[in-house]
Design a protein around this motif. Sequence first.
Motif, PDB file in Angstrom:
ATOM      1  N   LEU A 138       0.897  -1.150   0.003  1.00  0.00           N
ATOM      2  CA  LEU A 138      -0.531   0.255   0.030  1.00  0.00           C
ATOM      3  C   LEU A 138       0.842   1.092  -0.219  1.00  0.00           C
ATOM      4  O   LEU A 138       0.519   1.693  -1.124  1.00  0.00           O
ATOM      5  CB  LEU A 138      -0.749  -0.079   1.355  1.00  0.00           C
ATOM      6  N   ILE A 139       1.973   1.637   1.089  1.00  0.00           N
ATOM      7  CA  ILE A 139       3.053   2.321   0.743  1.00  0.00           C
ATOM      8  C   ILE A 139       3.027   2.459  -0.970  1.00  0.00           C
ATOM      9  O   ILE A 139       3.389   3.382  -1.014  1.00  0.00           O
ATOM     10  CB  ILE A 139       3.923   2.024   1.533  1.00  0.00           C
ATOM     11  N   ALA A 140       3.925   1.455  -1.109  1.00  0.00           N
ATOM     12  CA  ALA A 140       4.497   2.460  -2.297  1.00  0.00           C
ATOM     13  C   ALA A 140       3.167   2.780  -3.281  1.00  0.00           C
ATOM     14  O   ALA A 140       4.036   3.592  -4.213  1.00  0.00           O
ATOM     15  CB  ALA A 140       4.963   0.761  -3.191  1.00  0.00           C
ATOM     16  N   GLN A 141       2.206   1.642  -3.100  1.00  0.00           N
ATOM     17  CA  GLN A 141       1.307   2.086  -4.258  1.00  0.00           C
ATOM     18  C   GLN A 141       0.203   3.795  -4.031  1.00  0.00           C
ATOM     19  O   GLN A 141       0.033   4.213  -4.765  1.00  0.00           O
ATOM     20  CB  GLN A 141      -0.031   1.196  -4.511  1.00  0.00           C
ATOM     21  N   LEU A 142      -0.334   3.663  -2.527  1.00  0.00           N
ATOM     22  CA  LEU A 142       0.177   4.790  -2.379  1.00  0.00           C
ATOM     23  C   LEU A 142       1.100   6.559  -2.908  1.00  0.00           C
ATOM     24  O   LEU A 142       0.384   7.431  -3.172  1.00  0.00           O
ATOM     25  CB  LEU A 142      -0.199   4.611  -1.502  1.00  0.00           C
ATOM     26  N   ASN A 143       2.546   6.400  -2.042  1.00  0.00           N
ATOM     27  CA  ASN A 143       3.204   6.954  -3.283  1.00  0.00           C
ATOM     28  C   ASN A 143       3.247   7.629  -4.077  1.00  0.00           C
ATOM     29  O   ASN A 143       3.295   8.917  -4.392  1.00  0.00           O
ATOM     30  CB  ASN A 143       4.589   6.492  -2.008  1.00  0.00           C
ATOM     31  N   GLU A 144       2.633   6.547  -5.330  1.00  0.00           N
ATOM     32  CA  GLU A 144       2.880   6.923  -6.552  1.00  0.00           C
ATOM     33  C   GLU A 144       1.257   7.588  -6.996  1.00  0.00           C
ATOM     34  O   GLU A 144       1.207   8.887  -7.599  1.00  0.00           O
ATOM     35  CB  GLU A 144       2.555   6.462  -7.299  1.00  0.00           C
ATOM     36  N   LEU A 145       1.013   8.211  -5.852  1.00  0.00           N
ATOM     37  CA  LEU A 145      -0.732   9.148  -5.937  1.00  0.00           C
ATOM     38  C   LEU A 145      -0.719   9.767  -4.860  1.00  0.00           C
ATOM     39  O   LEU A 145      -1.587  11.117  -5.289  1.00  0.00           O
ATOM     40  CB  LEU A 145      -2.134   7.828  -5.651  1.00  0.00           C
TER      41      LEU A 145
ATOM     42  N   SER B 292      -5.633  18.981  -1.429  1.00  0.00           N
ATOM     43  CA  SER B 292      -5.566  19.346  -3.063  1.00  0.00           C
ATOM     44  C   SER B 292      -4.900  18.642  -4.226  1.00  0.00           C
ATOM     45  O   SER B 292      -5.176  18.582  -5.401  1.00  0.00           O
ATOM     46  CB  SER B 292      -4.991  20.850  -2.728  1.00  0.00           C
ATOM     47  N   LEU B 293      -4.515  17.181  -3.727  1.00  0.00           N
ATOM     48  CA  LEU B 293      -4.056  16.035  -4.396  1.00  0.00           C
ATOM     49  C   LEU B 293      -4.537  15.053  -4.028  1.00  0.00           C
ATOM     50  O   LEU B 293      -3.988  13.988  -4.582  1.00  0.00           O
ATOM     51  CB  LEU B 293      -2.456  15.867  -3.829  1.00  0.00           C
ATOM     52  N   HIS B 294      -5.915  15.190  -3.511  1.00  0.00           N
ATOM     53  CA  HIS B 294      -6.522  13.431  -3.515  1.00  0.00           C
ATOM     54  C   HIS B 294      -6.986  13.309  -4.259  1.00  0.00           C
ATOM     55  O   HIS B 294      -8.249  14.543  -4.536  1.00  0.00           O
ATOM     56  CB  HIS B 294      -7.123  14.104  -2.075  1.00  0.00           C
ATOM     57  N   GLN B 295      -6.865  12.204  -4.827  1.00  0.00           N
ATOM     58  CA  GLN B 295      -8.427  11.463  -5.776  1.00  0.00           C
ATOM     59  C   GLN B 295      -9.017  10.219  -5.647  1.00  0.00           C
ATOM     60  O   GLN B 295      -7.884   9.092  -5.392  1.00  0.00           O
ATOM     61  CB  GLN B 295      -7.088  11.632  -7.043  1.00  0.00           C
TER      62      GLN B 295
END
Length: 278
Positions: free
Chosen positions: A22-29, A48-51
């Motif tokens: 999850l850390i790896a994937q969420l970092n990319e977001l 402001s960056l939340h998707q």
Amino acid sequence: MTPTYIGYFFRLEPVQPLAEILIAQLNELGFDSFVETETGLEAYIEKSLHQPEAVKELYIFQNPDFKIDFEVKEIEQVNWNEEWERNFQPILVDDICQIRAPFHAKQETTYDIIIEPKMSFGTGHHATTHMMVQHLLQLDCTNKVVLDMGCGTGILAILAGMRGATDITAIDIDHWCYLNTQENVVRNNYPAIKVFEGDASLLGSKKFDLIIANINRNILLQDLPIYEKVLLQEGIILLSGFYIEDLSLIKEKCNQLGLQYVNHHIKDNWVGAKFVKN
């Protein structure tokens, strides 16, 4: 103005390797801060960056072997300096290395490291950082060329400088960590430490006497061949960011690369291990 953050509070079964994935994937977001807990993971991102839809579409949620529940909360605007002043206590490692924030009083110790951690990883309180500090305190770094991969706050690069290293490179993939390390190396009067934002792909032909890599198991296993190529003969590599259950995997990979196991520390089920290149 202090940005507003969105916090995700995950309950994971099993906690590992789910938290690492999850850390790896969420970092990319765009998530820029993570806290591993006994039951899962906390992850934070600027509003402001939340998707939210992008988070829901992560493939990990579709895996039937994993159980993932989470809550999402908007975090009130926070003055992070005030938060750290209220919650961050100074620590003393092996009675000779103090790690403190600027607002803490200086004690009479051999090494005094001042860290303004903000939201970066690596205050010395986490078991992995603590063990890496212990390893560095046992090494002679005089005139050594050092690489700190996944530098976080820059604490280990700074300590290497205090221990005599003269050529130090610090790298982190996280933008916040990159900026925070720059601030901390200046704060501790080690501006010669070269700080870069990125991953192991930044490493070229430069050789190192000592490599410090406090990341996570999967990244270590992936990047160890790159580290081995840039590590000088008889050079030392310190590895942490994995659990005692994963030590055999790390040893096996290092053995394949000609990196001989020397010893390790254990703290809270985390491991900090030392290897040497033969």
